[in-house]
Write an enzyme that holds these catalytic residues in place. Structure first.
Site, mmCIF file in Angstrom:
data_model
loop_
_atom_site.group_PDB
_atom_site.id
_atom_site.type_symbol
_atom_site.label_atom_id
_atom_site.label_comp_id
_atom_site.label_asym_id
_atom_site.label_seq_id
_atom_site.Cartn_x
_atom_site.Cartn_y
_atom_site.Cartn_z
ATOM 1 N N CYS A 157 -8.112 31.300 -24.706
ATOM 2 C CA CYS A 157 -8.406 29.889 -24.439
ATOM 3 C C CYS A 157 -7.303 28.957 -24.923
ATOM 4 O O CYS A 157 -6.816 28.096 -24.186
ATOM 5 C CB CYS A 157 -9.755 29.504 -25.032
ATOM 6 N N HIS A 194 -10.495 26.566 -18.038
ATOM 7 C CA HIS A 194 -10.404 27.296 -19.306
ATOM 8 C C HIS A 194 -10.363 28.803 -19.079
ATOM 9 O O HIS A 194 -10.617 29.295 -17.976
ATOM 10 C CB HIS A 194 -11.581 26.927 -20.220
ATOM 11 N N HIS A 209 -13.626 27.819 -29.267
ATOM 12 C CA HIS A 209 -13.192 27.732 -27.865
ATOM 13 C C HIS A 209 -12.609 26.354 -27.587
ATOM 14 O O HIS A 209 -13.050 25.334 -28.151
ATOM 15 C CB HIS A 209 -14.371 27.982 -26.928
#
Length: 319
Positions: free
Chosen positions: A224, A287, A275
């Site tokens: 991420c 993402h 994240h």
């Protein structure tokens, strides 16, 4: 044969002219007359459909014609060759039955004439080629600009000059609206040029695998924060490498403040951010979610999410 009086014919002709002028005015109000460099970021539909390289070229080329919205160029590229993805004759070499070639489907004589008057900037082929996306898109911009798009004077007429058919103009305008309408109604704050560059890069990575610690294609994919780091690196901005470090790098946006495309959005808790994604507008993020899930577009919020806030990357690179 029914004969119309001269007065009636004159009235009907005047009515047609008024209707055409009204249509042209509406089109110019929606797709022209503004600063094309700041005419609005792409909608989620545009980001999902337009290859990153092409999106950047459409946006950059549009700035050379004041009043021409990038979405018009993108719509033409979509209808002509699906942004160069079509394998029909004349897209990558040769020509189609009408003699057109390249991603923007130029006749060779028309292309040569346009680039002789308006040479494309560095970045394309030498000499310019109608098959080179850079050269073709800049040539299309110049052609539209000469045909009435400058300052939004007659966008409808400019597209009609590109392909002499009202149905074609309608298709282009409808496609252009899809590429910008969701963003226009989203209530998002405007994106900086650097943020838009980051989004363009990230959009080009859609479909790559999730790889823990991955920094890009050279590693087989992204995690991420690897994706957000690489996206802003493409815009000339260096971010801290991990999601936690990016979260800790500066003050968060206040709760309720409108997000802007390019904002970093975080999930977890202040001491355990797990994240990060890149907000792209209209409630969507781009993402690298997790193992087994490739780089993709998803919702900013979902049932049970642990959204922790957002940060905006300043043009100078500060969070």
């Amino acid at each position: 044969m029914l004969k119309l009086s001269t007065a009636l014919i004159g009235f009907m002709f005047g009515l047609i002219v008024l209707v055409a002028a009204a249509v042209s005015g509406v089109v110019s109000a929606v797709f022209g007359g503004g600063d094309s460099a700041t005419s609005g970021p792409p909608s989620q539909a545009a980001l999902a459909d337009i290859p990153g390289k092409y999106l950047t070229l459409y946006q950059q080329a549009a700035t050379t014609c004041p009043g021409l919205d990038w979405s018009i160029l993108a719509a033409i590229g979509k209808i002509e060759t699906d942004h160069g993805r079509s394998n029909l004759p004349g897209v990558h070499s040769g020509s189609n039955s009408a003699g057109a070639g390249g991603p923007m489907q130029f006749l060779q004589a028309s292309f040569d004439s346009v680039v002789a008057r308006h040479p494309p900037p560095p970045g394309g082929s030498t000499p310019p080629s109608r098959y080179n996306p850079h050269d073709a898109i800049y040539a299309a911009t110049a052609y539209l600009c000469e045909s009435g798009a400058r300052n939004g004077a007659d966008v409808y007429g400019a597209v009609y000059a590109y392909n002499h058919a009202d149905w074609y103009v309608s298709q282009v305008l409808n496609q252009a609206a899809k590429y910008k309408q969701a963003q226009a109604n989203s209530g998002d704050a405007p994106a900086s040029p650097q943020a838009q560059q980051a989004i363009n890069y990230a959009q080009g990575q859609l479909g790559l695998p999730y790889v823990w610690g991955g920094n890009g294609p050279q590693d087989g994919g992204f995690d991420c924060s690897g994706l957000t780091t690489a996206a802003y690196q493409a815009a000339g901005i260096t971010l801290p490498r991990t999601a936690q470090e990016q979260y800790d790098a500066g003050p968060r946006l206040s709760s309720g403040a409108p997000l802007a495309p390019g904002d970093l959005v975080f999930y977890g808790t202040p001491s355990n951010v797990h994240h990060v994604g890149l907000y792209i507008g209209a409630g969507k993020i781009l993402h690298a979610p997790d193992y087994g899930q490739p780089v993709q577009i998803g919702n900013l919020h979902w049932h049970g999410d642990d959204y922790a806030g957002a940060r905006r990357v300043a043009p100078n690179g500060e969070l």
